[in-house]
Design a protein around this motif. Structure first.
Motif, PDB file in Angstrom:
ATOM      1  N   SER A  83     -14.175 -69.439 -41.603  1.00 25.66           N
ATOM      2  CA  SER A  83     -14.729 -68.615 -40.529  1.00 25.66           C
ATOM      3  C   SER A  83     -13.856 -68.680 -39.281  1.00 25.66           C
ATOM      4  N   LEU A  84     -13.331 -69.862 -38.987  1.00 26.93           N
ATOM      5  CA  LEU A  84     -12.480 -70.034 -37.808  1.00 26.93           C
ATOM      6  C   LEU A  84     -11.210 -69.207 -37.929  1.00 26.93           C
ATOM      7  N   VAL A  85     -10.590 -69.211 -39.091  1.00 24.63           N
ATOM      8  CA  VAL A  85      -9.362 -68.443 -39.319  1.00 24.63           C
ATOM      9  C   VAL A  85      -9.646 -66.950 -39.216  1.00 24.63           C
ATOM     10  N   GLU A  86     -10.745 -66.521 -39.782  1.00 20.03           N
ATOM     11  CA  GLU A  86     -11.098 -65.099 -39.767  1.00 20.03           C
ATOM     12  C   GLU A  86     -11.363 -64.577 -38.354  1.00 20.03           C
ATOM     13  N   ASN A  87     -11.864 -65.429 -37.482  1.00 22.82           N
ATOM     14  CA  ASN A  87     -12.258 -64.989 -36.138  1.00 22.82           C
ATOM     15  C   ASN A  87     -11.345 -65.507 -35.033  1.00 22.82           C
ATOM     16  N   PHE A  88     -10.189 -66.033 -35.423  1.00 23.11           N
ATOM     17  CA  PHE A  88      -9.351 -66.709 -34.430  1.00 23.11           C
ATOM     18  C   PHE A  88      -8.867 -65.774 -33.321  1.00 23.11           C
ATOM     19  N   GLU A  89      -8.737 -64.479 -33.639  1.00 25.20           N
ATOM     20  CA  GLU A  89      -8.252 -63.552 -32.612  1.00 25.20           C
ATOM     21  C   GLU A  89      -9.254 -63.383 -31.468  1.00 25.20           C
ATOM     22  N   GLN A  90     -10.491 -63.865 -31.683  1.00 23.12           N
ATOM     23  CA  GLN A  90     -11.513 -63.755 -30.646  1.00 23.12           C
ATOM     24  C   GLN A  90     -11.531 -64.972 -29.708  1.00 23.12           C
ATOM     25  N   ILE A  91     -10.494 -65.774 -29.735  1.00 19.76           N
ATOM     26  CA  ILE A  91     -10.427 -66.975 -28.907  1.00 19.76           C
ATOM     27  C   ILE A  91     -10.595 -66.625 -27.426  1.00 19.76           C
ATOM     28  N   ASN A  92     -11.339 -67.441 -26.720  1.00 17.14           N
ATOM     29  CA  ASN A  92     -11.542 -67.256 -25.287  1.00 17.14           C
ATOM     30  C   ASN A  92     -10.536 -68.139 -24.551  1.00 17.14           C
ATOM     31  N   ILE A  93      -9.605 -67.497 -23.841  1.00 16.85           N
ATOM     32  CA  ILE A  93      -8.518 -68.223 -23.181  1.00 16.85           C
ATOM     33  C   ILE A  93      -9.048 -69.213 -22.148  1.00 16.85           C
ATOM     34  N   TYR A  94     -10.090 -68.823 -21.424  1.00 17.06           N
ATOM     35  CA  TYR A  94     -10.632 -69.699 -20.385  1.00 17.06           C
ATOM     36  C   TYR A  94     -11.274 -70.954 -20.994  1.00 17.06           C
ATOM     37  N   ILE A  95     -12.013 -70.733 -22.085  1.00 15.02           N
ATOM     38  CA  ILE A  95     -12.640 -71.884 -22.751  1.00 15.02           C
ATOM     39  C   ILE A  95     -11.574 -72.801 -23.330  1.00 15.02           C
ATOM     40  N   ALA A  96     -10.574 -72.212 -23.994  1.00 14.51           N
ATOM     41  CA  ALA A  96      -9.503 -73.017 -24.586  1.00 14.51           C
ATOM     42  C   ALA A  96      -8.717 -73.764 -23.508  1.00 14.51           C
ATOM     43  N   ALA A  97      -8.581 -73.134 -22.332  1.00 17.92           N
ATOM     44  CA  ALA A  97      -7.848 -73.768 -21.238  1.00 17.92           C
ATOM     45  C   ALA A  97      -8.578 -74.997 -20.706  1.00 17.92           C
ATOM     46  N   ILE A  98      -9.867 -75.080 -20.973  1.00 16.63           N
ATOM     47  CA  ILE A  98     -10.650 -76.265 -20.598  1.00 16.63           C
ATOM     48  C   ILE A  98     -10.736 -77.236 -21.774  1.00 16.63           C
ATOM     49  N   GLY A  99     -11.056 -76.698 -22.950  1.00 11.52           N
ATOM     50  CA  GLY A  99     -11.302 -77.545 -24.117  1.00 11.52           C
ATOM     51  C   GLY A  99     -10.083 -78.285 -24.613  1.00 11.52           C
ATOM     52  N   VAL A 100      -8.951 -77.586 -24.777  1.00 13.62           N
ATOM     53  CA  VAL A 100      -7.752 -78.217 -25.325  1.00 13.62           C
ATOM     54  C   VAL A 100      -7.211 -79.309 -24.402  1.00 13.62           C
ATOM     55  N   PRO A 101      -7.037 -79.042 -23.091  1.00 18.78           N
ATOM     56  CA  PRO A 101      -6.579 -80.127 -22.203  1.00 18.78           C
ATOM     57  C   PRO A 101      -7.548 -81.319 -22.173  1.00 18.78           C
ATOM     58  N   THR A 102      -8.855 -81.040 -22.325  1.00 16.47           N
ATOM     59  CA  THR A 102      -9.825 -82.142 -22.336  1.00 16.47           C
ATOM     60  C   THR A 102      -9.618 -83.024 -23.561  1.00 16.47           C
ATOM     61  N   VAL A 103      -9.376 -82.396 -24.713  1.00 12.97           N
ATOM     62  CA  VAL A 103      -9.101 -83.168 -25.931  1.00 12.97           C
ATOM     63  C   VAL A 103      -7.854 -84.024 -25.730  1.00 12.97           C
TER      64      VAL A 103
END
Length: 587
Positions: free
Chosen positions: A177-197
């Motif tokens: 499901s993640l691969v199928e919907n990856f183009e719908q990534i939210n840049i703002y959320i990823a900009a918070i989530g990835v640096p937090t990880v």
């Protein structure tokens, strides 16, 4: 005398009566300091694990209060911290999500029912002193389950961390499901989530080293390193609230209700309760195994004692307490218990004080959590479960025991493809099948006397002395129904290949029990050997087995041929050979 026994019995069920009368002001101050540290760490954990279980964040706080207080009353570990943990949270989601939609009152009620059922099962096991049942989950299965659960949880948290809409009840379904919907990534959320990880990983790996280099004590450095999620929460709340990122699609937890939970038992719905009994049993076993492992590990470091059966009762009451507060199943958490231990908790009161700290947060500080991004909770969970993933364990286990490695690998594969509960059931089934397989094919050795000693060893491994008229056999397993016929067949094969045989001695030094099938096999062996003119002897029979044999007709038939030691058995048949071998130089 009776009063003394009653007092001891009361203390055994209420361990608080053992340490509370000795509680001193100095100890209380130390426990309060520990509680402050632990409660700060538990807040983000509780919020995150509620999200993992598919529940509102405040439920995680509710599930962290009563269990800590109840464990302080009934628990025997000075360091174990009970509350929401990753495995039980995921198992809660797996059990409840097929029965109700997330966010509905029905979903929350089902989680409460699951907690109360888990608690009741643990209480029953405790009162019946059935803690040994947890042994049916072998180490390979638990290790395999931990790795699979860690992967599944981490995959599931990619959705809140990246803002990608993905669904699925298993690791495989989530990844697809993640691969199928990856183009719908939210840049703002990823900009918070990835640096937090990344931040949390760096804090976990390097912060202790940095703090030690600047002269900080090891204990304090370790505790601060575990506070990484707290720092991440504070920073991201300020950033999201200050920049208004919630208007850009960043998911926040929003309003968290203030106040303490309303105490209530879940209503009795026979259909719902019956659907949740099996998941509750599995959660109870997993929670107990995880908790007792942590408790005993920490207790050993301070030479303290943990009562396994009392821990069942303590964990049972903790789960019922979580249910009454509107929570979900809980267990002893490794990371929270380690912090409790390293901070210097002296009594379970530290946990009760931590519960008060969480209650104060719930009463007064929840408005400050409004802008907390769900991505941070997802990142907290991801980093927390990374340590559970251990593929090296499969290889290391394979080197020592290939069959156990197969059980571990199958548990991982089935959990990732079918889900955590089916995977756990399959893992337990595989372990039991392999146990039956191994014990149905026990190691059997023909032994001979080691020269210069009274010891007998495998003729294929040692230089030993034997006689064509005497066969000495050792079976390295208890005699019970899966292997009873194998023993008779093996003896029949040996007899057929030794025409000069006159005496057969069965060394029982490794036999811990003989069931009815094993007894029938021995009777049959005795009759067949007797018909062939061969005397059947037993040696080194253990006391409890002898007590049982004395009640049987078989004992009357063979009592003159049961020997205390194997040397005595051989000596009774051929004293000259036994003495001659005894006087030889050992090889």
């Amino acid at each position: 005398m009776k009063l003394g026994k009653s007092a001891n019995l009361l203390r055994s069920y209420f361990p608080i009566l053992e340490w509370a009368p000795k509680y001193k002001k100095k100890t209380a101050i130390n426990d309060l300091v520990v509680a402050l540290i632990v409660s700060i760490m538990l807040v983000p954990q509780s919020l995150a694990y509620a999200q993992l279980a598919g529940l509102p964040p405040e439920i995680g706080l509710y599930a962290s209060m009563a269990p800590l207080i109840l464990y302080a009353v009934f628990g025997t570990s000075r360091s174990l911290s009970v509350g929401p943990v990753a495995v039980t949270s995921l198992m809660t989601f797996a059990a409840v999500s097929p029965l109700a939609e997330q966010g509905t009152p029905e979903y929350m009620m089902a989680a409460m029912v699951l907690a109360v059922l888990t608690g009741l099962i643990l209480l029953v096991l405790g009162f019946l002193k059935l803690g040994f049942l947890s042994n049916f989950i072998s180490f390979p299965v638990m290790a395999g389950l931990g790795t699979a659960v860690g992967l599944q949880i981490a995959a599931g948290q990619l959705t809140p961390v990246l803002g990608v809409p993905a669904k699925g009840g298993t690791f495989l379904a989530q990844i697809i499901s993640l691969v199928e919907n990856f183009e719908q990534i939210n840049i703002y959320i990823a900009a918070i989530g990835v640096p937090t990880v990344v931040f949390l990983l760096l804090v976990r790996k390097y912060l202790v080293r940095i703090l030690l280099k600047i002269g900080m004590g090891k204990t304090l450095a370790g505790i601060l390193a575990k506070m990484g999620p707290v720092f991440a929460i504070i920073i991201t709340i300020i950033v999201v609230g200050g920049l208004g990122l919630d208007k850009e699609g960043v998911t926040i937890i929003g309003e968290v209700p203030s106040g303490l939970p309303v105490l209530a038992l879940p209503p009795f719905d026979l259909d719902l309760w019956s659907q949740l009994v099996t998941p509750a049993l599995l959660i109870a076993i997993v929670a107990y195994v995880a908790s007792i492992s942590v408790a005993q590990t920490l207790a050993a470091k301070k030479r303290q004692h943990v009562d396994p059966n009392q821990e069942l009762l303590a964990l049972g009451t903790a789960n019922i307490g979580a249910s009454i507060c509107g929570g979900f199943p809980v267990a002893g958490g490794f990371s929270r218990s380690i912090v409790n231990f390293e901070a210097g908790a002296e009594t379970p009161a530290a946990g009760a004080y931590a519960a008060v700290g969480i209650a104060l947060v719930t009463l007064f500080l929840t408005p400050l959590l409004f802008f907390l991004p769900s991505a941070v909770l997802g990142a907290t969970i991801m980093v927390a479960v990374i340590s559970m993933v251990n593929f090296k364990a499969v290889y290391k286990t394979y080197i020592y025991s290939p069959s156990d490695a197969v059980a571990m690998a199958l548990t991982i594969i089935l959990t990732l493809t079918l889900g955590v509960i089916p995977g756990l059931i399959a893992g337990i089934g595989i372990s039991l099948m392999m146990y039956l397989y191994r014990t149905s094919r026990p190691h059997i050795a023909i032994v001979g006397q080691v020269p210069g000693t009274q010891h007998f060893r495998n003729i294929e491994r040692q230089e030993v002395v034997t006689s064509p008229e005497i066969i000495s056999m050792r079976i390295d397993e208890s005699l019970y129904f899966p292997n009873a016929r194998l023993l008779g067949n093996k003896i029949g094969e040996i007899v057929a290949n030794h025409p000069e045989l006159r005496h057969f001695i069965l060394n029982c030094s490794a036999v811990n029990s003989i069931d009815a099938s094993g007894l029938e096999s021995l009777k049959s062996i005795n009759l067949r050997l007797s018909d062939g003119g061969i005397k059947f002897h037993l040696s080194e029979v253990k006391g409890p087995i002898m007590d049982g044999l004395k009640k049987t007709e078989f004992y009357q038939d063979i009592k003159d041929y049961i020997h205390f030691t194997h040397y005595e058995a051989v000596y009774s048949i051929d004293p000259e050979l036994a003495n001659k071998t005894m006087n030889q130089t050992a090889v």
